[in-house]
Design a protein around this motif. Structure first.
Motif, mmCIF file in Angstrom:
data_model
loop_
_atom_site.group_PDB
_atom_site.id
_atom_site.type_symbol
_atom_site.label_atom_id
_atom_site.label_comp_id
_atom_site.label_asym_id
_atom_site.label_seq_id
_atom_site.Cartn_x
_atom_site.Cartn_y
_atom_site.Cartn_z
ATOM 1 N N MET A 51 0.854 -1.200 0.000
ATOM 2 C CA MET A 51 0.000 0.000 0.000
ATOM 3 C C MET A 51 0.876 1.230 0.000
ATOM 4 S SD MET A 51 -2.974 0.915 2.719
ATOM 5 C CE MET A 51 -3.826 -0.600 2.339
ATOM 6 N N LYS A 52 0.610 2.169 -0.862
ATOM 7 C CA LYS A 52 1.500 3.325 -0.964
ATOM 8 C C LYS A 52 1.322 4.275 0.206
ATOM 9 C CE LYS A 52 -1.489 6.220 -3.829
ATOM 10 N NZ LYS A 52 -1.633 6.869 -5.122
ATOM 11 N N ALA A 53 2.405 4.969 0.552
ATOM 12 C CA ALA A 53 2.370 5.885 1.686
ATOM 13 C C ALA A 53 1.541 7.105 1.363
ATOM 14 C CB ALA A 53 3.792 6.309 2.062
ATOM 15 N N SER A 54 1.014 7.712 2.425
ATOM 16 C CA SER A 54 0.228 8.927 2.225
ATOM 17 C C SER A 54 1.125 10.047 1.745
ATOM 18 C CB SER A 54 -0.432 9.333 3.547
ATOM 19 O OG SER A 54 -0.933 10.636 3.465
ATOM 20 N N PRO A 55 0.695 10.848 0.739
ATOM 21 C CA PRO A 55 1.514 11.957 0.265
ATOM 22 C C PRO A 55 1.664 13.061 1.290
ATOM 23 C CG PRO A 55 -0.669 12.049 -0.711
ATOM 24 C CD PRO A 55 -0.564 10.740 0.003
ATOM 25 N N ASN A 56 0.891 13.013 2.387
ATOM 26 C CA ASN A 56 0.952 14.061 3.402
ATOM 27 C C ASN A 56 2.067 13.818 4.421
ATOM 28 O OD1 ASN A 56 -1.319 15.483 2.421
ATOM 29 N ND2 ASN A 56 -2.627 13.913 3.294
ATOM 30 N N ILE A 57 2.760 12.663 4.333
ATOM 31 C CA ILE A 57 3.772 12.333 5.320
ATOM 32 C C ILE A 57 5.153 12.698 4.796
ATOM 33 C CG2 ILE A 57 4.860 10.458 6.601
ATOM 34 C CD1 ILE A 57 2.219 9.062 6.675
ATOM 35 N N ASP A 58 5.889 13.500 5.541
ATOM 36 C CA ASP A 58 7.244 13.887 5.192
ATOM 37 C C ASP A 58 8.213 12.958 5.917
ATOM 38 O OD1 ASP A 58 9.186 16.982 5.513
ATOM 39 O OD2 ASP A 58 9.680 15.005 4.705
ATOM 40 N N PRO A 59 8.973 12.117 5.214
ATOM 41 C CA PRO A 59 9.860 11.164 5.882
ATOM 42 C C PRO A 59 10.976 11.827 6.675
ATOM 43 C CG PRO A 59 10.300 11.215 3.520
ATOM 44 C CD PRO A 59 9.053 12.018 3.753
ATOM 45 N N ASP A 60 11.277 13.091 6.392
ATOM 46 C CA ASP A 60 12.346 13.810 7.100
ATOM 47 C C ASP A 60 11.829 14.589 8.303
ATOM 48 O OD1 ASP A 60 13.692 14.538 3.870
ATOM 49 O OD2 ASP A 60 14.274 12.930 5.245
ATOM 50 N N ALA A 61 10.516 14.590 8.484
ATOM 51 C CA ALA A 61 9.934 15.364 9.579
ATOM 52 C C ALA A 61 10.050 14.610 10.892
ATOM 53 C CB ALA A 61 8.474 15.670 9.279
ATOM 54 N N GLU A 62 9.880 15.346 11.986
ATOM 55 C CA GLU A 62 9.870 14.728 13.305
ATOM 56 C C GLU A 62 8.651 13.815 13.420
ATOM 57 O OE1 GLU A 62 12.060 14.938 15.833
ATOM 58 O OE2 GLU A 62 13.368 16.072 14.480
ATOM 59 N N PRO A 63 8.758 12.718 14.200
ATOM 60 C CA PRO A 63 7.614 11.826 14.372
ATOM 61 C C PRO A 63 6.398 12.592 14.892
ATOM 62 C CG PRO A 63 9.601 10.831 15.275
ATOM 63 C CD PRO A 63 9.947 12.253 14.926
ATOM 64 N N ALA A 64 5.260 12.341 14.279
ATOM 65 C CA ALA A 64 4.041 13.058 14.666
ATOM 66 C C ALA A 64 3.466 12.477 15.946
ATOM 67 C CB ALA A 64 3.009 12.948 13.544
ATOM 68 N N ALA A 65 2.755 13.318 16.679
ATOM 69 C CA ALA A 65 2.062 12.842 17.866
ATOM 70 C C ALA A 65 0.957 11.884 17.443
ATOM 71 C CB ALA A 65 1.475 14.027 18.631
ATOM 72 N N PRO A 66 0.562 10.946 18.329
ATOM 73 C CA PRO A 66 -0.472 9.977 17.961
ATOM 74 C C PRO A 66 -1.740 10.611 17.412
ATOM 75 C CG PRO A 66 0.575 9.329 20.011
ATOM 76 C CD PRO A 66 1.119 10.694 19.652
ATOM 77 N N THR A 67 -2.174 11.720 18.007
ATOM 78 C CA THR A 67 -3.399 12.352 17.519
ATOM 79 C C THR A 67 -3.210 12.894 16.113
ATOM 80 O OG1 THR A 67 -2.716 14.386 18.653
ATOM 81 C CG2 THR A 67 -4.276 12.951 19.798
ATOM 82 N N ASP A 68 -1.999 13.405 15.813
ATOM 83 C CA ASP A 68 -1.727 13.902 14.474
ATOM 84 C C ASP A 68 -1.701 12.757 13.471
ATOM 85 O OD1 ASP A 68 0.647 16.356 15.701
ATOM 86 O OD2 ASP A 68 -1.526 16.472 15.467
ATOM 87 N N ARG A 69 -1.118 11.620 13.870
ATOM 88 C CA ARG A 69 -1.064 10.465 12.981
ATOM 89 C C ARG A 69 -2.474 9.924 12.728
ATOM 90 N NH1 ARG A 69 3.683 9.211 16.075
ATOM 91 N NH2 ARG A 69 2.530 7.671 17.311
ATOM 92 N N LYS A 70 -3.293 9.970 13.737
ATOM 93 C CA LYS A 70 -4.675 9.523 13.570
ATOM 94 C C LYS A 70 -5.415 10.442 12.599
ATOM 95 C CE LYS A 70 -8.978 8.919 16.195
ATOM 96 N NZ LYS A 70 -9.604 9.072 17.523
ATOM 97 N N ALA A 71 -5.206 11.747 12.734
ATOM 98 C CA ALA A 71 -5.835 12.692 11.805
ATOM 99 C C ALA A 71 -5.329 12.477 10.387
ATOM 100 C CB ALA A 71 -5.568 14.129 12.265
ATOM 101 N N ALA A 72 -4.012 12.203 10.259
ATOM 102 C CA ALA A 72 -3.441 11.956 8.934
ATOM 103 C C ALA A 72 -4.033 10.698 8.315
ATOM 104 C CB ALA A 72 -1.921 11.834 9.031
ATOM 105 N N LEU A 73 -4.223 9.669 9.121
ATOM 106 C CA LEU A 73 -4.847 8.437 8.626
ATOM 107 C C LEU A 73 -6.274 8.707 8.179
ATOM 108 C CD1 LEU A 73 -5.179 5.447 8.094
ATOM 109 C CD2 LEU A 73 -5.511 5.078 10.564
ATOM 110 N N GLY A 74 -7.016 9.466 8.971
ATOM 111 C CA GLY A 74 -8.400 9.780 8.600
ATOM 112 C C GLY A 74 -8.470 10.521 7.276
ATOM 113 N N GLU A 75 -7.581 11.496 7.091
ATOM 114 C CA GLU A 75 -7.564 12.259 5.844
ATOM 115 C C GLU A 75 -7.193 11.358 4.672
ATOM 116 O OE1 GLU A 75 -5.350 16.171 3.843
ATOM 117 O OE2 GLU A 75 -4.954 15.617 5.932
ATOM 118 N N ALA A 76 -6.188 10.501 4.879
ATOM 119 C CA ALA A 76 -5.762 9.606 3.801
ATOM 120 C C ALA A 76 -6.872 8.633 3.414
ATOM 121 C CB ALA A 76 -4.513 8.834 4.227
ATOM 122 N N LEU A 77 -7.548 8.074 4.406
ATOM 123 C CA LEU A 77 -8.635 7.135 4.114
ATOM 124 C C LEU A 77 -9.766 7.815 3.356
ATOM 125 C CD1 LEU A 77 -8.964 4.978 7.365
ATOM 126 C CD2 LEU A 77 -8.355 4.178 5.080
#
Length: 242
Positions: free
Chosen positions: A1-27
């Protein structure tokens, strides 16, 4: 499954709530642009691994998205993308004009200058997507345009229905937007964008009657194209009660 285009691999690890929001947007995006097909299984474990989440927040997000109409949850079965079948499509074609007219007229009644400005910005992004022949963005910004109008309507009874309606409108739109060579398709797209401009102007003037008539004509333009690709030959598509 391809990675979400909203995730920057060089960025600092996101907080769990941010990752959850990113997953919701990607889905939501993957469902609307038909990357995840109607009826497809939503693999909670795969998404938990992709976005660095544990299973509980993913399951919580699944329940939220089921309430919004993006997915279907059944006891002892994996979550699935909301289906599109004869009954759901029939309901869609019947309900769409009613909901679009009601929300657009209320938006014209309630709109503030800031609301209209947000709508114009979304419209500009839609026009850019059309100019660049970016089908995915075109579908998503059209969805955002009508969702913003729904927010402007300020009606808690209509909003859930509009959200569910827009899911299938976007998915059907992704189907027929794939056929730009079809006769009059490019002209239809240009007409639709022009209708958006007229709807914005009517809302800005607080002209609810004109806004309702414009969105009725706008729906009819979409209905004809969607019916061409969503309905088997020989099956009549209800125009709706308007």
């Amino acid at each position: 499954m391809k990675a979400s285009p909203n995730i920057d691999p060089d960025a600092e690890p996101a907080a769990p709530t941010d990752r959850k929001a990113a997953l919701g947007e990607a889905l939501r995006h993957r469902i609307l642009n038909m990357e995840m097909r109607p009826g497809a299984v939503v693999d909670e474990l795969a998404f938990a691994e992709e976005f660095g989440l544990s299973r509980p927040p993913v399951r919580e997000l699944m329940r939220q998205m089921a309430a919004e109409g993006y997915i279907e949850l059944e006891t002892n079965r994996a979550a699935r993308v909301s289906s599109m079948n004869y009954q759901s499509l029939r309901s869609f074609f019947l309900a769409a004009p009613l909901i679009y007219i009601a929300t657009t007229q209320l938006a014209a009644t309630n709109a503030t200058p800031a609301d209209v400005d947000r709508l114009r910005k979304i419209q500009q992004r839609l026009k850019t997507a059309l100019k660049e022949d970016d089908v995915d963005s075109r579908v998503l910004y059209n969805d955002a345009f009508h969702l913003e109008i729904g927010k402007m309507a300020q009606n808690d009874y209509l909003m859930p229905s509009l959200r569910r309606l827009l899911i299938d409108h976007a998915r059907l739109g992704k189907i027929f937007y794939r056929h730009p060579a079809v006769e009059n398709m490019q002209q239809d797209m240009a007409d639709a964008v022009d209708q958006h401009e007229q709807i914005i102007d009517a809302i800005a003037r607080h002209d609810a009657l004109t806004a309702g008539e414009l969105v009725k004509a706008h729906w009819e333009l979409s209905r004809i194209r969607m019916a061409e690709y969503a309905v088997p030959e020989g099956v009549n598509v209800p125009i709706g009660i308007v």
